[in-house]
Structures are given as C-alpha cells and as structure tokens.
Design a protein around this motif. Sequence first.
Motif, mmCIF file in Angstrom:
data_model
loop_
_atom_site.group_PDB
_atom_site.id
_atom_site.type_symbol
_atom_site.label_atom_id
_atom_site.label_comp_id
_atom_site.label_asym_id
_atom_site.label_seq_id
_atom_site.Cartn_x
_atom_site.Cartn_y
_atom_site.Cartn_z
ATOM 1 N N LEU A 167 49.768 46.469 34.402
ATOM 2 C CA LEU A 167 50.199 46.573 35.792
ATOM 3 C C LEU A 167 49.154 47.301 36.634
ATOM 4 O O LEU A 167 48.897 46.937 37.792
ATOM 5 C CB LEU A 167 51.539 47.302 35.874
ATOM 6 N N ALA A 168 48.550 48.316 36.061
ATOM 7 C CA ALA A 168 47.504 49.047 36.783
ATOM 8 C C ALA A 168 46.282 48.163 37.014
ATOM 9 O O ALA A 168 45.633 48.241 38.065
ATOM 10 C CB ALA A 168 47.117 50.300 36.000
ATOM 11 N N ILE A 169 45.962 47.304 36.044
ATOM 12 C CA ILE A 169 44.845 46.372 36.200
ATOM 13 C C ILE A 169 45.135 45.402 37.345
ATOM 14 O O ILE A 169 44.285 45.154 38.200
ATOM 15 C CB ILE A 169 44.608 45.609 34.881
ATOM 16 N N ALA A 170 46.347 44.842 37.365
ATOM 17 C CA ALA A 170 46.719 43.924 38.436
ATOM 18 C C ALA A 170 46.634 44.611 39.793
ATOM 19 O O ALA A 170 46.124 44.039 40.772
ATOM 20 C CB ALA A 170 48.134 43.383 38.200
ATOM 21 N N ASP A 171 47.115 45.838 39.875
ATOM 22 C CA ASP A 171 47.093 46.546 41.154
ATOM 23 C C ASP A 171 45.662 46.866 41.587
ATOM 24 O O ASP A 171 45.351 46.855 42.776
ATOM 25 C CB ASP A 171 47.916 47.836 41.060
ATOM 26 N N GLU A 172 44.804 47.139 40.619
ATOM 27 C CA GLU A 172 43.394 47.379 40.942
ATOM 28 C C GLU A 172 42.749 46.132 41.544
ATOM 29 O O GLU A 172 41.999 46.214 42.527
ATOM 30 C CB GLU A 172 42.640 47.801 39.677
ATOM 31 N N LEU A 173 43.058 44.968 40.989
ATOM 32 C CA LEU A 173 42.501 43.729 41.527
ATOM 33 C C LEU A 173 43.028 43.458 42.937
ATOM 34 O O LEU A 173 42.279 43.015 43.815
ATOM 35 C CB LEU A 173 42.825 42.561 40.598
ATOM 36 N N ILE A 174 44.305 43.729 43.156
ATOM 37 C CA ILE A 174 44.864 43.575 44.508
ATOM 38 C C ILE A 174 44.170 44.535 45.471
ATOM 39 O O ILE A 174 43.831 44.175 46.603
ATOM 40 C CB ILE A 174 46.386 43.813 44.494
ATOM 41 N N GLY A 175 43.956 45.768 45.011
ATOM 42 C CA GLY A 175 43.273 46.747 45.854
ATOM 43 C C GLY A 175 41.873 46.307 46.224
ATOM 44 O O GLY A 175 41.432 46.481 47.366
ATOM 45 N N ARG A 176 41.162 45.720 45.274
ATOM 46 C CA ARG A 176 39.820 45.224 45.571
ATOM 47 C C ARG A 176 39.876 44.079 46.576
ATOM 48 O O ARG A 176 38.973 43.921 47.404
ATOM 49 C CB ARG A 176 39.137 44.765 44.285
ATOM 50 N N ALA A 177 40.943 43.276 46.500
ATOM 51 C CA ALA A 177 41.078 42.146 47.416
ATOM 52 C C ALA A 177 41.283 42.600 48.857
ATOM 53 O O ALA A 177 40.716 42.017 49.789
ATOM 54 C CB ALA A 177 42.236 41.255 46.976
ATOM 55 N N ILE A 178 42.089 43.617 49.065
ATOM 56 C CA ILE A 178 42.443 44.009 50.433
ATOM 57 C C ILE A 178 41.557 45.127 50.973
ATOM 58 O O ILE A 178 41.664 45.478 52.148
ATOM 59 C CB ILE A 178 43.920 44.446 50.509
#
Length: 234
Positions: A72-83
């Motif tokens: 879940l932390a990995i997914a959130d990191e990728l979302i953070g990089r996107a926005i």
Amino acid sequence: MAKRVVPESERRRRRPTRQGAVLSEQLIVETALRLLRYHGGAGLTVRRLGAALGADPSTLYRYFRGMDELTLAIADELIGRAIRGWRASGEWRADLRGIGLRLHSAYLAHPQAAVLAASRITGRTHEATAIEAILGVLRTAGLENADAVRVYRSLVDLSLAFAALDGAALALPRAVRDADRQMWRTRYGRLTPGTHPHIAATAGPLVACMDGSAYPATLDMLLDSTASRLTRGR
C-alpha cells in the motif's frame, strides 16, 4: 501474523545500517521499488529487503506490519510521484488528461510495481490528495456530485487498469514482447479477405495501432463523453 508497528516517534533507527543510511519508511519504499524492478513481485521478501537495506529483516516491522502494508505504501508513493507538481489550470479537460497521463506514467516507470499495486486502495495521504484534486476539477467544471464521482471512478480505474496491463507487458522479457508485437504483422497482417475480410481490410491501421499503448486514445474517449455530459447538463 501481523506485527505491532512502532509509533512514529520511536521508529527512527539510532545507528545507520551497514550501508550507512538511517532507516525510514521512504527509504524502505524506494528500496522495495528497486527490488521489484529486478526481481518482480515474487522476489520482494522481507529477507531480501533487509539484505538490500543492510538491516536485520525484523527491523522492517518497526515501519510496516507486513508486506501487504508495504504494498500500500508503494502504491501511495507512485500516486504521490504522479501528482507532485501538478496544478489545476482551470481548463478541466487539460487538467484531467494531465492527471490521467501522470498516473499512467508514474506506474509504468515501475512496471512490476504497477502489476503488484495498481488494484490497491491505499487510504494514505497521496491517494487522498489525488481524489480531492480530481473531484475538484470535475465539480468546478459543473458536474453534479453523482456524475463527478462516476467520471472520477472511470478515470482512475482506466488509468490504473492500463498501467497494470501495460506494466505486465513491459515486465515480460524483451524477446517475448518483441514476438508478441510481431504477431500482429506476421499473423494478422497476412490474413486474406477470403477467410477474414474485416481483418484484411483493416490490416494496415490494425498493425499500426497495436504498436504502443491504447491508453491515451481511450482516455480521450472518456473525456469526450464527459464533455458531452457537461454540454447536456448546461
């Protein structure tokens, strides 16, 4: 069995790891992304992660209850990089297209992570920021709440579904990817009108269309539909 996660104030490791780094959630996530790139989802284990960090594997449970929470932390990191760095321009279509392309690109930068994490709901900070941003664009554009939610869901699911699909293709060995692409030319591009008239009639554009992701074109279709919905509403 789930481990007890140590409170944030108690987490910080006082001594550097064998690599000379101080452990943190961010460092663990970045190291996990690197391991995923080389070993895939099956190769991401607590033992391997501990070795890459130069720390005892049990230390990781001070930060995450287990591998699922790390996912879940990995997914959130990728979302953070996107926005990161995204700002609304006031032009709803350009703004939504930009967010969609950013999400897709951020996940595809780590194709193995995309396959592992694209379907997960993180409940974390970056995900909440992205949801707020997308709904804000849609509601400001004039959509009613129910319609805004439907378009939000479609946009995010479309972006992440294509990220997982395209990521799975990128995660294949290069020889396999090349063989799959050639199949359109060597198999479908050579079918005759007598047996497959529609494939034969569209062989040229069909072969060309299969080179690259269909995500940008499909995203534009969704935005066209949203524009029509806005026009009808007005």
